[in-house]
Scaffold this motif. Sequence first.
Motif, short mmCIF file in Angstrom:
data_model
loop_
_atom_site.label_atom_id
_atom_site.label_comp_id
_atom_site.label_asym_id
_atom_site.label_seq_id
_atom_site.Cartn_x
_atom_site.Cartn_y
_atom_site.Cartn_z
N ALA A 105 0.83 -1.20 0.00
CA ALA A 105 0.00 0.00 0.00
C ALA A 105 0.87 1.25 0.00
O ALA A 105 0.57 2.23 -0.70
N ASP B 208 -5.83 -10.07 3.28
CA ASP B 208 -5.70 -8.64 3.05
C ASP B 208 -7.01 -7.96 3.39
O ASP B 208 -8.06 -8.60 3.53
N ASP C 55 -9.40 -4.68 2.18
CA ASP C 55 -9.62 -3.71 1.11
C ASP C 55 -9.28 -2.29 1.52
O ASP C 55 -8.82 -1.49 0.70
N ARG D 56 -5.62 -1.16 0.82
CA ARG D 56 -5.09 -1.22 -0.55
C ARG D 56 -5.58 -0.01 -1.33
O ARG D 56 -6.58 -0.08 -2.03
N GLU E 247 -7.29 -2.30 -10.56
CA GLU E 247 -6.43 -3.44 -10.27
C GLU E 247 -6.99 -4.69 -10.94
O GLU E 247 -8.19 -4.97 -10.87
N THR F 245 -9.42 -11.55 0.68
CA THR F 245 -9.52 -10.11 0.83
C THR F 245 -10.87 -9.79 1.45
O THR F 245 -11.92 -10.17 0.91
#
Length: 426
Positions: A160, A354, A356, A359, A371, A388
């Motif tokens: 990030a 991960d 959201d 990111r 992405e 995610t």
Amino acid sequence: MPGITSQYLDRYRRLTAGDGTGALLPVTGAQRRFVLVRSLDPSGRPDLVPMFFAFPHGTVDPARLRTAARRLAARHTALRSRPTVVRGTPVLSVGEPDVPVTRPVPAPGERPADALRRALASWDAQGPPLRLFLVHDEERREDILAVVLDHAVCDGRSLARIVEDLGAAYAEDATEVAREETEAERVAYRDAVLGQLAAEERADTPDAAAHWADRLRAVRARAELPRPQGVPDGALPTGAARASLPARDDRVPFPALLDACRAAARALHGPGHVVPLGYPWGGRPAGAEPVVGCFLNTVVFPADTGQDPAPEATADAWWDDLDHADAPFDAVVTAVRATGSGWTGGLDGLLTVDDDNRRPPLRLGGVEGREVHVDGRPVRAPFAVSVTQGAEIRLRMVWDRAVLADDTARRAFDALTGALRRPHTP
């Protein structure tokens, strides 16, 4: 006898004694693992961390992008440092902030994704750790930008920051980063790594060795799987499957994700096995600057494919593991092998998680990139799962087709998603 981290620090200090250039920096336990894995690969193939973004055609200025990438590398020591081994000691060799922007051209009959896979497959481990690739997608009228890093210099938690700082550097008019800023960041990076090594040295204890020796005693060298007949001609070397599940207010707890991976392992191996699954865990040492780098340790979860334990049992064992999660991976492998185990540290599955919200999108010149995924890239284990969590739960599983047949892997993915559809215990 001194622990592995203590031995490494002693070798590093002797190697750099009297060297005032600061050109050789120490590596964390996480980085030692990547260097070890690379050394055991006959091709010397490094682990790569790519991010792919689609921009409207013509909105990315390649010259401006290269200048921005050079500024990014000048501001982050890890992004201009190459992993190497000097006199048997893994180190980072600091170089100039040289970041190439390559423009692969699809061959006749190739798609843009094919050109990107070909470019990544030819990665020279002796080159810069950060590289950019820009490919035109004529059909979609888009340009696909790949931001690719050597995993030995960058963990997932750094991505990030890299995306945000690349976008900021692209917006700047200045072309050079002051030498004082570059040097200050190098010192901060070195201090952060030494702080991480100090934490690993404290964690490399007889108690931690005993914990992991007992916890992973039943792990086998590599669980055997029925081999597929072979990868069909023209097929990609890896397969992939995706699914989206409704989000939950409290998010899926990590032990529930581990149990879901256990279900996938049972679908692959059947009952009666203990399968080693790895996941990244940790962070920067207390008080360290938030530098870009590779600090996340790989923790091993022994996925027993027998009867499902109660969710509380998985959670309790996981919390016990976290008490010893700072023990470096190579020390864990050494402790397990001391029990007579034949396990050499190979992992039969990987899990990454991960959020959201962590990111941010890549914005270049006010244009936000979308992405995208490029499938078919090599995977370092028979299968790898990424989760995610955000507005929805996005699941993705990739597998090595030389190890797993597609139908077998898809059964495992169905078991994974089925386990996550069931209610979980917070």
